[in-house]
Structure formats: structure tokens, C-alpha cells
Design a protein around this motif. Sequence first.
Motif, short mmCIF file in Angstrom:
data_model
loop_
_atom_site.label_atom_id
_atom_site.label_comp_id
_atom_site.label_asym_id
_atom_site.label_seq_id
_atom_site.Cartn_x
_atom_site.Cartn_y
_atom_site.Cartn_z
N ASP A 76 41.33 131.39 83.31
CA ASP A 76 41.45 130.62 81.91
C ASP A 76 42.43 131.08 81.08
OD1 ASP A 76 39.10 128.74 82.40
OD2 ASP A 76 37.67 130.57 82.18
N GLY A 77 43.11 130.38 80.17
CA GLY A 77 43.85 130.81 79.36
C GLY A 77 43.26 130.54 77.94
N VAL A 78 43.39 131.67 77.00
CA VAL A 78 42.76 131.62 75.82
C VAL A 78 43.69 131.60 74.58
CG1 VAL A 78 40.82 132.72 74.45
CG2 VAL A 78 40.74 132.90 76.76
N PHE A 79 43.72 130.62 73.72
CA PHE A 79 44.55 130.81 72.56
C PHE A 79 43.84 130.86 71.25
CE2 PHE A 79 45.88 128.34 76.32
CZ PHE A 79 47.25 128.88 76.75
N THR A 80 44.07 131.96 70.71
CA THR A 80 43.33 131.87 69.38
C THR A 80 44.30 131.92 68.09
OG1 THR A 80 41.40 133.24 70.27
CG2 THR A 80 41.65 133.52 68.11
N HIS A 81 43.72 131.08 66.98
CA HIS A 81 44.67 131.09 65.84
C HIS A 81 43.90 131.71 64.66
CE1 HIS A 81 47.51 130.12 62.87
NE2 HIS A 81 46.92 129.29 62.47
N TYR A 82 44.28 132.67 63.99
CA TYR A 82 43.66 133.38 62.69
C TYR A 82 44.37 132.60 61.62
CZ TYR A 82 42.15 136.71 66.53
OH TYR A 82 41.60 137.10 67.27
N LEU A 83 43.45 132.00 60.73
CA LEU A 83 44.03 131.08 59.72
C LEU A 83 44.27 132.08 58.65
CD1 LEU A 83 41.53 128.05 60.26
CD2 LEU A 83 44.11 128.40 61.18
N ASP A 84 43.72 133.21 58.34
CA ASP A 84 43.66 133.84 57.10
C ASP A 84 43.39 135.55 57.40
OD1 ASP A 84 44.07 134.00 54.33
OD2 ASP A 84 41.87 134.35 54.03
N ALA A 85 44.31 135.91 58.21
CA ALA A 85 44.18 137.42 58.42
C ALA A 85 45.32 138.29 58.34
CB ALA A 85 43.31 137.62 59.92
N LEU A 86 45.33 139.61 58.29
CA LEU A 86 46.41 140.44 58.30
C LEU A 86 47.09 140.58 59.62
CD1 LEU A 86 45.41 143.09 55.80
CD2 LEU A 86 46.80 141.36 55.29
N TYR A 87 48.15 140.98 59.77
CA TYR A 87 48.99 141.57 60.90
C TYR A 87 49.08 140.33 62.06
CZ TYR A 87 47.42 145.92 58.77
OH TYR A 87 46.88 146.82 57.94
N LEU A 88 48.15 139.70 62.24
CA LEU A 88 47.97 138.70 63.40
C LEU A 88 47.84 137.37 63.12
CD1 LEU A 88 46.48 140.56 66.33
CD2 LEU A 88 48.93 140.42 66.09
N THR A 89 48.49 136.22 63.34
CA THR A 89 48.12 134.60 63.28
C THR A 89 47.67 134.18 64.57
OG1 THR A 89 50.25 134.13 63.30
CG2 THR A 89 49.61 134.52 61.24
N ARG A 90 48.21 134.71 65.61
CA ARG A 90 47.91 134.20 66.95
C ARG A 90 47.67 135.29 68.00
NH1 ARG A 90 49.35 128.90 67.06
NH2 ARG A 90 50.72 128.18 65.14
N ARG A 91 46.75 134.87 68.98
CA ARG A 91 46.51 135.95 70.16
C ARG A 91 46.36 135.09 71.31
NH1 ARG A 91 41.33 139.36 69.97
NH2 ARG A 91 40.39 137.57 70.22
N ASN A 92 47.13 135.40 72.40
CA ASN A 92 46.99 134.50 73.66
C ASN A 92 46.25 135.55 74.78
OD1 ASN A 92 48.29 132.41 72.35
ND2 ASN A 92 50.14 133.16 73.02
N ALA A 93 45.56 135.08 75.52
CA ALA A 93 45.04 135.86 76.78
C ALA A 93 44.80 135.13 77.82
CB ALA A 93 43.66 136.46 76.16
N LEU A 94 45.03 135.71 79.01
CA LEU A 94 44.47 135.19 80.57
C LEU A 94 43.38 135.98 80.96
CD1 LEU A 94 46.06 133.15 82.46
CD2 LEU A 94 47.02 135.08 83.54
N PHE A 95 42.54 135.08 81.34
CA PHE A 95 41.25 135.73 81.82
C PHE A 95 41.07 135.12 83.55
CE2 PHE A 95 36.80 135.12 83.45
CZ PHE A 95 36.20 136.26 83.35
N SER A 96 40.73 135.94 84.41
CA SER A 96 40.60 135.70 85.85
C SER A 96 39.50 136.42 86.36
CB SER A 96 41.90 135.99 86.59
OG SER A 96 42.36 137.23 86.60
#
Length: 316
Positions: A287-307
Motif C-alpha cells: 500500500d502507498g499512503v499519501f497524507t496532506h496536513y492542511l494546517d501544521a508546522l514543518y510538514l505539509t505532506r508525508r508519503n509512505a510505503l507499507f508492505s
Amino acid sequence: MTAASADIVATASPPWTEVRHAGSLEGDYKKGNYGVGAHASISREPDYRSISAGLHGTLDLDEKNFGLLLGYAYRHDTAGRAGTPFDVFGWTLQRHDLNTGLTIVINRSTIGALQLDAMFERGNQAKPYRYVPLFAAEAAEQVPAGASVELVSALRLHARPLEALPLARDRFALTGRLAHRRGGATLRLEERLYTDTWGMAASTTDVRYSIDIGRFVTVWPRLRFHAQTGTDFWQRATVVSVAEDGAGTIPVVRTGDRELGPLWTLTGGGGVSVKLGARFTATFQVDGVFTHYLDALYLTRRNALFSALALQAAFD
């Protein structure tokens, strides 16, 4: 480091190694239309320990066309600091889980289910290692979403207190599931609606389509979408209020946990299951996981790969 380690990466912490011991035990017994089950688990890390146990019962009605579920679970967690005994520094959290559900056989090829979960948490949920940057009101307006460590360091005030969260949280979730079998394929739909007393609301939709390839192989694509609002007390930049005499007041509730802010996550992937004889089944999932943080410090996106690769054995 993994995609779950965003806070560590964002604060430039050095590499670390940790050992975790965990064990669990569960069992189910069913006779006729009645069933009972129980589970227990325990885990321990240098700075965290957890113990949980639960019971559930099931009842089949109308020749198993309807199924009822009722369950309860208790969990006790203690968060501490590495190198410090828990009796010197330890934040406890207790959680009571109640769930009830109804499963309905709609027809020969379709099954539906509805489940209600209620979770009551009491204790300290703050992270012992998380410090929250503070800002004057005029400086907070200059802090955009995804602000860099350098910009935050330049604009924040000198004080950086520990995270502090409300000591009570009640969560409620309603989940609906539908499975339909047609030919050599099964469509599974799931929708979960969530709200809690911290003001967060969320929706999670999961779709999976399993396709049989012959008698021994099953493949499936999967798509999941999760979206949530932030809590009532969420602030991208925590503001210190200043009185007329110039004294500043630090907010009693404060957090830097971006998971408590507004976000959305898209998960896509699939898997394959292969029967290896009469007793064994091997499963591989990606699974590929794509997260978008709309109102946070430091990060706006995080991408991950789960197997995951699993081998299952069944014995009569």
C-alpha cells in the motif's frame, strides 16, 4: 527511520535504537447460536508500557440471518522517559471501549453490517518528549503552514513548554460494511463516521475488490480515503496572550501534534493471496499512503510505503 517518524526528522533528533517486548493471547468459543471470546495483551518499552484485556459475545438469530455483537475492553498505558523509573515520571491513561454491532444476511450473495463504538479515555495523552513552540500574536501571523525549522526558531518565543492536552476524551464511531459476491469476485465497501469531545470529526471510506484467479489465487486492488477536521483547541502557531501589564499567559491546552489538526490521507494498493495446499495460505500486500496536513508546522505532506508478507495455517 520510517514515515511514522516525522516528528523525529523535523526536530533533527539523532538516530536511536529501541527494544520493545510484546505478547498477546486470544481465544473464541462457539456452541450453537452463542459465542464468547476474550483477549489480553501486554507490551513494554524503555519509556512506555501497556496492558489490555477484553471480552465479547455473539448471538445468531433467525437461522443465522442476523448476528448480534456486544463487547468491552479495558486498556491501561503508562508513558515515561527513557532512563527514568516509571514511579518517578509516569503519565497514565485508562481507556474503556464498548462496541455493539448487527450483521444481516441480505441475500445469498450480500452481507451488511453496522457497528457502534464508544471509547472513554481518562488520563494524560500528551507526549513526554514533545515541546510546543510559542509565538506572540504578531509573529504567529507570519508562520505559514509547513513553516521550516529555521523560520519557526527565528519567530518563536524563548519558552517552549511540554505539550498539554485535556485529561478526558470521549470518542464515538459508527461503521457500516457491505460485501457483495458476484461470479468470481467480491466487492467490499466500508464507511466510518467519527466524532469526539475534543471537537474532531472524521470520515473514512474503504473499498476493496477481490478477484479469484482459479481455485488457489486471489488478487485485490484497494482504495481508502480518510479526512478529518482539527480539534477545537488546534493552533498551527500557539499564541501567548499578553495582559496590559505585559505579562504573558501560556495556554493551558497546547499541542504540536499535527495528527490533531485538519488533514486527509489517501491509501492505494493491493495484494495477492495464494493457497499452498489444504492448510497453508501465503499473502503479500503493498500500500502507498499519501497524507496532506492542511494546517501544521514543518510538514505539509508525508508519503509512505507499507508492505506485508504473511503465512497462515489452519487446522481442524
